[in-house]
Design an enzyme around this catalytic site. Structure first.
Site, short mmCIF file in Angstrom:
data_model
loop_
_atom_site.label_atom_id
_atom_site.label_comp_id
_atom_site.label_asym_id
_atom_site.label_seq_id
_atom_site.Cartn_x
_atom_site.Cartn_y
_atom_site.Cartn_z
N HIS A 1 -0.63 25.17 -21.94
CA HIS A 1 -0.61 24.67 -20.56
C HIS A 1 -1.78 25.16 -19.72
O HIS A 1 -2.22 24.46 -18.82
CB HIS A 1 0.73 25.02 -19.87
CG HIS A 1 0.87 26.45 -19.47
ND1 HIS A 1 1.17 27.44 -20.37
CD2 HIS A 1 0.74 27.06 -18.27
CE1 HIS A 1 1.24 28.60 -19.73
NE2 HIS A 1 0.97 28.40 -18.46
N ASP A 2 -2.31 26.33 -20.03
CA ASP A 2 -3.41 26.86 -19.22
C ASP A 2 -4.77 26.75 -19.91
O ASP A 2 -5.72 27.42 -19.52
CB ASP A 2 -3.13 28.32 -18.85
CG ASP A 2 -2.36 28.43 -17.53
OD1 ASP A 2 -2.31 27.42 -16.78
OD2 ASP A 2 -1.81 29.51 -17.25
N LYS B 1 -8.12 26.61 -18.19
CA LYS B 1 -8.78 27.76 -17.53
C LYS B 1 -10.08 28.14 -18.23
O LYS B 1 -10.85 28.95 -17.71
CB LYS B 1 -7.81 28.94 -17.47
CG LYS B 1 -6.73 28.69 -16.43
CD LYS B 1 -6.01 29.94 -16.01
CE LYS B 1 -5.07 29.61 -14.86
NZ LYS B 1 -4.04 30.64 -14.67
N HIS C 1 -7.90 23.46 -13.28
CA HIS C 1 -7.55 23.79 -14.68
C HIS C 1 -6.53 22.81 -15.27
O HIS C 1 -6.53 22.56 -16.47
CB HIS C 1 -7.10 25.25 -14.83
CG HIS C 1 -5.67 25.51 -14.46
ND1 HIS C 1 -5.26 25.68 -13.16
CD2 HIS C 1 -4.55 25.63 -15.22
CE1 HIS C 1 -3.95 25.91 -13.14
NE2 HIS C 1 -3.49 25.88 -14.37
N HIS D 1 2.08 20.77 -14.72
CA HIS D 1 2.85 22.02 -14.62
C HIS D 1 2.70 22.75 -13.27
O HIS D 1 3.40 23.72 -13.02
CB HIS D 1 2.59 22.95 -15.82
CG HIS D 1 1.30 23.74 -15.76
ND1 HIS D 1 0.11 23.24 -16.25
CD2 HIS D 1 1.04 24.98 -15.30
CE1 HIS D 1 -0.83 24.16 -16.09
NE2 HIS D 1 -0.30 25.23 -15.50
N HIS D 2 1.80 22.27 -12.41
CA HIS D 2 1.73 22.84 -11.04
C HIS D 2 2.21 21.86 -9.98
O HIS D 2 2.00 22.08 -8.79
CB HIS D 2 0.31 23.31 -10.72
CG HIS D 2 -0.01 24.63 -11.37
ND1 HIS D 2 0.52 25.83 -10.95
CD2 HIS D 2 -0.80 24.92 -12.44
CE1 HIS D 2 0.06 26.81 -11.73
NE2 HIS D 2 -0.74 26.28 -12.65
FE LIG Z 1 -1.42 26.93 -14.77
#
Ligand SMILES: [Fe+2]
Length: 358
Positions: A215-216, A219, A244, A268-269
């Site tokens: 999910h990240d 970044k 991201h 997801h945010h």
């Molecule tokens: Fe995130």
């Protein structure tokens, strides 16, 4: 042509009239066939069980089992049997019925021996072609099944490798930041547990797990200075961090097999009340997997050590999350998470100690 081990084709003559039977037998024996004879349907069935008959020459009118009734029974014993019917001039209806039931052809009495010879050859040839066809079909079917399974395995392998490569990237990214170490793995496991708790299928649970791992990944595109900044972010820096989710979904986009995983990463945010990013989706517009990841991520942030905060106990973290249920977090997802934390007493994470060493 189907034959016994000696190479001879076995033929069965079925007729209740002995002179006809003998004449046919004699003629066929001259044609190099191995000939068996039967005077009734019952006897014919016995012969069929006893020998590997390729072709049956069969009278229609017989006392006891008639030719019409013999055809299906014979085929049951020997499915590949070629059957030629012998019929009287006035019995075309019965002949047609025999054909319907699986006989290959019929000859009208009185029979010209030359016609019989040709009809027998024709029937045997046809039987041979049918057999070849059946074998070919069987072979093709098996071949297709094998190749499909192989392709499927290969594809799954490639899919696993592509995900594993990306996970390695995420791990490398997190390794640089003591507070983030193990974050994706923890979010993945917790998300999968929530997914199961809210009733998603096993397949969906696994998708959520992979989404958690990745999910990240976006970044990778976040500047190190911002990523590692310990104080509050400026509005510009925050805008930069927000990228991201877009970068992540762009990185994953070529991997079409990831399917819904990509929208989970992108979303997801998002927040339940519609104030999240990148698309400002609200409520059930947000994919369930994304809602789960969002909640798991907040829980993980609260319950692990960060530069700017002491970690909370699971119970404290859940209490804090209760305030976010219905605004940031989907209430259903919150309930599931609270149930899980309550049930376990404490959630055991894979790597709690990343931050403790520094
Ligand atoms: Fe995130």
């Amino acid at each position: 042509m189907a034959a016994d081990s000696s190479g001879t084709v076995q033929v069965l003559v079925v007729d209740d009239e002995e002179p006809i039977r003998n004449a046919l037998k004699k003629f066929l024996a001259q044609q190099q066939f191995e000939v068996y004879a039967a005077g009734s349907g019952e006897e014919a069935l016995q012969q069929l069980r006893r020998h590997r008959i390729s072709l049956m020459l069969c009278d229609i009118r017989m006392p006891g089992t008639s030719g019409v009734d013999l055809v299906p029974q014979a085929i049951e014993i020997e499915p590949e049997l070629a059957i030629l019917m012998l019929t009287a001039v006035n019995d075309a209806t019965s002949a047609a019925l025999c054909m319907q039931r699986g006989a290959m052809d019929y000859l009208t009495k009185p029979i010209e021996l030359a016609d019989l010879g040709r009809a027998v050859q024709r029937a045997l040839k046809r039987r041979e072609m049918l057999l070849e066809n059946r074998h070919l079909n069987q072979w093709l079917k098996e071949e297709v099944t094998t190749r499909t399974a192989e392709l499927h395995r290969e594809r799954q392998k490639l899919e696993r490798i592509s995900v594993a490569t990306l996970e390695a990237l995420v791990n490398a990214l997190e390794a640089k930041d003591p507070y983030m170490r193990g974050h994706s793995a923890r979010v993945a496991d917790l998300s999968a547990t929530i997914a199961h708790q809210v009733g998603l299928s096993d397949e969906e649970v696994e998708q959520v797990r992979v989404a958690g791992r990745l999910h990240d990944i976006g970044k990778i595109g976040t500047r190190e200075a911002v990523l590692n900044k310990e104080g509050a972010l400026t509005p510009d820096e925050f805008e930069h961090v927000k990228q991201h989710v877009l970068i992540g979904s762009q990185i994953l986009a070529p991997l079409v097999h990831l399917g819904d995983i990509i929208s989970a990463v992108r979303g997801h945010h998002e927040r339940w009340d519609g104030t999240g990013y990148p698309d400002g989706l609200r409520g059930e517009q947000i994919p369930m997997a994304a809602r789960i990841l969002g909640a798991a991520e907040v829980y993980d942030a609260l319950s692990t050590s960060r530069a700017y905060q002491e970690k909370l106990t699971p119970e404290q973290a859940i209490q804090r999350l209760a305030d976010l249920s219905g605004t940031v977090i989907d209430p259903t997802v919150y309930d599931a998470l609270a149930t899980i934390v309550g049930r376990r007493g404490t959630l055991v994470f894979l790597d709690e100690g990343g931050g403790a060493a520094t």
